[in-house]
Design an enzyme around this catalytic site. Structure first.
Site, PDB file in Angstrom:
ATOM      1  CG  ASP A   2      -0.192   0.053   2.537  1.00 38.13           C
ATOM      2  OD1 ASP A   2       0.793  -0.713   2.687  1.00 38.13           O
ATOM      3  OD2 ASP A   2      -0.577   0.839   3.425  1.00 38.13           O
ATOM      4  CD  GLU A  49       4.141   0.790   6.976  1.00 35.38           C
ATOM      5  OE1 GLU A  49       5.043   1.088   7.792  1.00 35.38           O
ATOM      6  OE2 GLU A  49       3.662   1.621   6.179  1.00 35.38           O
TER       7      GLU A  49
END
Length: 484
Positions: A79, A146
């Site tokens: 991400d 994350e």
């Protein structure tokens, strides 16, 4: 895809990076990048699966004859932080990142680049696809989410991975070998307030042009926090002129230093000219204070239509006082590692709209007791608002291992490659290593990567030559461990 960027050396990394950047991959919206990564592994004919959280795991067998060597887990998150400049027209849910080369750097047009941690993930893809590398058993762990809670690392189950060594590719300064990181915790304040009828002249205040950045990596650089600066302006204006607040919208992401804040306010008609003069005076004052770190700070004032409602005066004064009193920035430096921030907090988000207040902080520390102490300070400051204060999303730090074998190996390799010693340190940012280590406590872990500047902001950039040297470094490391 920018073909010029994709053909940079090493193509093994840059081509994969550009392909990834064509896929929208904001935190909590990773469905397409998960599918992309899974297909990448399957197209290589490698064992590939997605766990129940959404992490992608791809396993590559060892070079023939090295099956009994120590297994290595290479890990990055897929991400990225979605931030753009206010004047940039971009749809993160559908558009691919528009990268370009600027001298020695790769940048993006008006948005975050996604080098954090796309370069790490692209490197893993290069390793998986390579037919020339010498290595033992490799497991590539692509984690999700994350940036907004480390959901992927938290959801990783024990027993899924067999490796002995973890190479996390999420450190952002060449020549650094990271062996520890801070833990973190979110503080969220949410409550309702009474609205009253607005009277006077309405204005929109735009406070922008700040550098922002990563609230872990760059909290110590003295950059302005747009939410704190806007609150300072509103608090002082209220003291002088009797301000009424209709709306505030400051910051964007929990882990980014806020670059912009916008407020709609109402001023008594007979105070308008004094108010305008004070805004100009305040801008000059802050520019002088932050002349070295925030040369592009701008405060813009525009007349707007009178809003129907504004905050009730007691609720407004309580909010302004609470935000002013709450801690923000570096709280304490480490006693153990020179130059390392031990504890900090960042006021990342302030929203006031239609009878509701939302305020968010992210506190980081390598000392658990200090981390919680700061959250209690925030809670104490907001007691005056009688709002609901919740602390959550806590994640552990990563304690350095003084006896790390992979650290000693990589220090030797670094000296050979670069003819100078590596910088061994810990970081104030949160890394997934601490969480992954809680699932796999016997892992020997290290984090490293190429140079990335200004992550979590539209000024994010990746230094081209450091990616090439990083590629050499990781290839030699894999080979050296395999030949032990």
């Amino acid at each position: 895809m920018n073909k010029e960027v994709a053909q940079l050396n090493p193509v093994d990394i840059w081509e994969n990076f550009e392909k990834m950047n064509a896929v929208p991959r904001g935190s909590k919206k990773e469905e397409r990048i998960i599918a992309f990564t899974k297909k990448f592994g399957e197209d290589l004919g490698l064992p590939t699966f997605v766990d129940k959280t959404g992490n992608v795991i791809i396993k590559k067998p060892a070079t023939p004859g090295m099956e009994d060597r120590k297994g290595i887990i290479i890990q990055s998150h897929i991400d990225m932080v979605h931030q753009k400049n206010a004047d940039t027209d971009f749809d993160f849910d559908n558009d691919g990142i528009q990268s370009y080369i600027d001298g020695d750097w790769v940048k993006a047009k008006g948005t975050t680049l996604g080098a954090d941690n796309g370069i790490g993930a692209a490197t893993m893809m290069g390793i998986l696809a390579s037919k020339d590398l010498v290595h033992g058993p490799i497991e590539a762990l692509f984690t999700i989410d994350e940036e907004t809670g480390m959901t992927g690392a938290f959801g990783l189950e024990g027993g899924m991975l067999d490796g002995h060594i973890l190479l996390n590719l999420d450190t952002e300064d060449e020549h650094e070998l990271c062996i520890g990181c801070a833990g973190g915790i979110d503080t969220n304040i949410n409550y309702n307030y009474e609205e009253v009828t607005a009277e006077g002249a309405a204005f929109k205040i735009d406070l922008k042009g700040l550098k922002g950045g990563h609230s872990g990596c760059e909290i110590h650089l003295g950059r302005g926090n747009a939410n704190k600066l806007m609150n300072r302006l509103l608090w002082r204006t209220n003291q002088k002129f009797g301000l009424e607040i209709a709306e505030i919208d400051g910051g964007s992401l929990r882990n980014a230093i806020p670059r912009e804040s916008f407020a709609t306010v109402v001023i008594a008609e007979d105070k308008v000219e004094e108010f305008k003069a004070y805004i100009a005076e305040f801008e000059a004052t802050i520019k002088q204070e932050l002349h070295a770190t925030e040369p592009n700070l701008v405060i813009k004032l525009d007349a707007v239509e009178l809003p129907a409602k504004v905050m009730e005066v007691k609720a407004q004064e309580a909010l302004l006082s609470a935000v002013y009193a709450a801690p923000c920035g570096v709280i304490r430096m480490s006693d153990d590692l020179e130059g390392l921030v031990e504890t900090s907090t960042s006021l990342s988000r302030v929203i006031v709209k239609e009878g509701n207040v939302v305020v968010q902080f992210l506190t980081r520390s390598s000392v658990d007791s200090a981390k919680y102490d700061v959250t209690y300070q925030i809670e104490g400051a907001f007691a005056i608002t009688e709002g609901n204060v919740e602390h959550g999303g806590a994640y552990p730090g990563w304690t350095p291992n003084a006896n790390s074998e992979i650290l000693e190996e990589m220090k030797e390799i670094h000296q050979e490659l670069f003819n100078k010693p590596a910088i061994v340190n810990a970081v104030h940012a949160g890394l997934e290593c601490g969480i992954i280590g809680s699932h796999y406590p016997n892992l020997d872990m290290i984090s490293f990567g190429p140079t990335i500047k200004n992550p979590h902001s539209p000024d994010e950039m990746c230094e081209i030559n450091t990616v090439r040297r990083f590629w050499d470094f990781i290839k030699i490391t894999l080979e050296r461990v395999a030949k032990k």
